[in-house]
Design a protein around this motif. Structure first.
Motif, mmCIF file in Angstrom:
data_model
loop_
_atom_site.group_PDB
_atom_site.id
_atom_site.type_symbol
_atom_site.label_atom_id
_atom_site.label_comp_id
_atom_site.label_asym_id
_atom_site.label_seq_id
_atom_site.Cartn_x
_atom_site.Cartn_y
_atom_site.Cartn_z
ATOM 1 N N ARG A 92 8.822 8.868 -49.193
ATOM 2 C CA ARG A 92 8.611 10.119 -48.448
ATOM 3 C C ARG A 92 7.357 10.841 -48.921
ATOM 4 O O ARG A 92 6.561 11.326 -48.107
ATOM 5 C CB ARG A 92 9.837 11.029 -48.598
ATOM 6 C CG ARG A 92 11.099 10.506 -47.926
ATOM 7 C CD ARG A 92 12.187 11.556 -47.948
ATOM 8 N NE ARG A 92 13.465 11.031 -47.493
ATOM 9 C CZ ARG A 92 14.418 10.561 -48.312
ATOM 10 N NH1 ARG A 92 14.225 10.593 -49.617
ATOM 11 N NH2 ARG A 92 15.545 10.082 -47.817
ATOM 12 N N ALA A 133 4.160 8.928 -47.818
ATOM 13 C CA ALA A 133 3.874 9.087 -46.391
ATOM 14 C C ALA A 133 3.398 10.498 -46.066
ATOM 15 O O ALA A 133 2.549 10.696 -45.186
ATOM 16 C CB ALA A 133 5.115 8.752 -45.580
ATOM 17 N N ASP A 134 3.925 11.476 -46.790
ATOM 18 C CA ASP A 134 3.594 12.873 -46.505
ATOM 19 C C ASP A 134 2.273 13.291 -47.132
ATOM 20 O O ASP A 134 1.434 13.929 -46.478
ATOM 21 C CB ASP A 134 4.719 13.778 -47.003
ATOM 22 C CG ASP A 134 4.421 15.254 -46.763
ATOM 23 O OD1 ASP A 134 4.192 15.638 -45.596
ATOM 24 O OD2 ASP A 134 4.416 16.025 -47.747
ATOM 25 N N PRO A 176 -1.051 10.079 -46.138
ATOM 26 C CA PRO A 176 -0.719 9.363 -44.897
ATOM 27 C C PRO A 176 -1.675 8.237 -44.546
ATOM 28 O O PRO A 176 -1.304 7.321 -43.806
ATOM 29 C CB PRO A 176 -0.746 10.477 -43.842
ATOM 30 C CG PRO A 176 -1.632 11.528 -44.413
ATOM 31 C CD PRO A 176 -1.374 11.497 -45.884
ATOM 32 N N THR A 202 10.136 7.860 -41.746
ATOM 33 C CA THR A 202 8.793 8.375 -42.048
ATOM 34 C C THR A 202 7.720 7.702 -41.203
ATOM 35 O O THR A 202 6.521 7.947 -41.413
ATOM 36 C CB THR A 202 8.469 8.170 -43.538
ATOM 37 O OG1 THR A 202 8.619 6.779 -43.877
ATOM 38 C CG2 THR A 202 9.372 9.015 -44.424
ATOM 39 N N GLN A 230 6.905 4.532 -41.164
ATOM 40 C CA GLN A 230 6.176 3.524 -41.922
ATOM 41 C C GLN A 230 6.709 2.095 -41.733
ATOM 42 O O GLN A 230 6.080 1.134 -42.173
ATOM 43 C CB GLN A 230 6.235 3.855 -43.423
ATOM 44 C CG GLN A 230 5.650 5.200 -43.786
ATOM 45 C CD GLN A 230 4.190 5.304 -43.409
ATOM 46 O OE1 GLN A 230 3.401 4.410 -43.691
ATOM 47 N NE2 GLN A 230 3.830 6.402 -42.752
ATOM 48 N N THR A 255 4.872 -1.899 -42.576
ATOM 49 C CA THR A 255 5.235 -2.159 -43.969
ATOM 50 C C THR A 255 5.910 -3.520 -44.090
ATOM 51 O O THR A 255 6.787 -3.862 -43.300
ATOM 52 C CB THR A 255 6.198 -1.074 -44.495
ATOM 53 O OG1 THR A 255 5.558 0.202 -44.433
ATOM 54 C CG2 THR A 255 6.595 -1.357 -45.939
#
Length: 255
Positions: free
Chosen positions: A26, A29-30, A33, A125, A127, A131
């Motif tokens: 998290r 990704a936050d 990005p 998220t 992703q 991934t």
């Protein structure tokens, strides 16, 4: 920062690792990005004593180790010399094998939860689509095959054949690859996925072509398996390594 944990249900190691892994995803990704991230998530389960999560303490009642054709093998005359004189497993040893097998399977239920939480977090998220997720193990394990009590230190198929499942961009769903690969290939594989240059001294080869439906040639046709003396039980005296357990205590039985 050192963090101490106690014996509450929320302190169960696999769940703690799962929480840290999903938090890392998290935050990555936050906060970053546009940057790739890499997470190596390794659980102690199902190593012995393979204590299950409290929620799974009563799970899988009656489960036993698979009774394959090689379980407590009646004729080991075709086996290596160190095994030919091994006695048949006793009822007490078989009971212990079954107990260990059940506890290991129980402990893996929380690992299943961890994998699910990681995949769910990647999806939440945004992703998951870009991934790669590798699920594998460091070694196999035998549970009574070839008259061996539980352990992992032989060259038999049960110990050296490990699972490897991969999903990610360009990986065809449901495809199976029969090529001979090994955990020595992971470094080169991850480097290629990340676009990094692999130094010439790195062992192993990238398996990325297999993930794209390609069959690189030439590819290895053999692999060396070697076994030496194992001093893990002695080295564990300082408490820093995994504790000695039955799988190691029984090694002299076949020496």
């Amino acid at each position: 920062q050192t963090v101490s944990y106690g014996n509450a249900d929320s302190d169960y190691l696999t769940d703690v690792i799962a929480a840290k892994a999903t938090d890392f995803i998290r935050r990555s990704a936050d906060q970053h990005p546009e940057q790739p991230f890499f997470a190596y998530i390794s659980t102690y389960a199902p190593h012995l004593p393979a204590t299950p999560a409290p929620r799974y303490a009563q799970a899988l009642p009656g489960i036993t180790a698979p009774r394959t054709l090689s379980f407590n093998e009646p004729d080991v005359s075709d086996k290596p010399t160190w095994l030919r004189d091994a006695p048949l497993l006793t009822e007490a040893e078989i009971t212990t094998i079954d107990q260990q097998y059940r506890s290991r399977r129980q402990s893996l239920l929380a690992v299943d939860d961890l994998v699910k939480s990681v995949v769910d977090t990647l999806e939440a998220t945004g992703q998951l689509a870009n991934t790669y997720v590798f699920v594998t193990s460091d070694n196999g394990f035998h549970h009574g095959e070839h008259r061996l009590t539980s352990g992992k230190l032989t060259a038999f198929e049960e110990d050296v054949h490990i699972p490897l499942s991969v999903r990610g961009p360009g990986v065809p769903a449901g495809a199976t690859v029969d090529a001979l690969t090994a955990n020595v290939d992971y470094a080169a594989t991850f480097a290629e996925i990340a676009g990094a240059t692999v130094p010439s001294w790195v062992d192993g080869r990238s398996v990325v072509p297999f993930l794209r439906g390609q069959n690189p040639q030439p590819w290895r046709r053999a692999m060396l398996l070697a076994r030496g003396e194992h001093g893990g039980a002695a080295r564990a005296q300082d408490g820093l390594l995994e504790p000695p357990h039955l799988a190691r205590a029984n090694l002299p039985r076949l020496a």
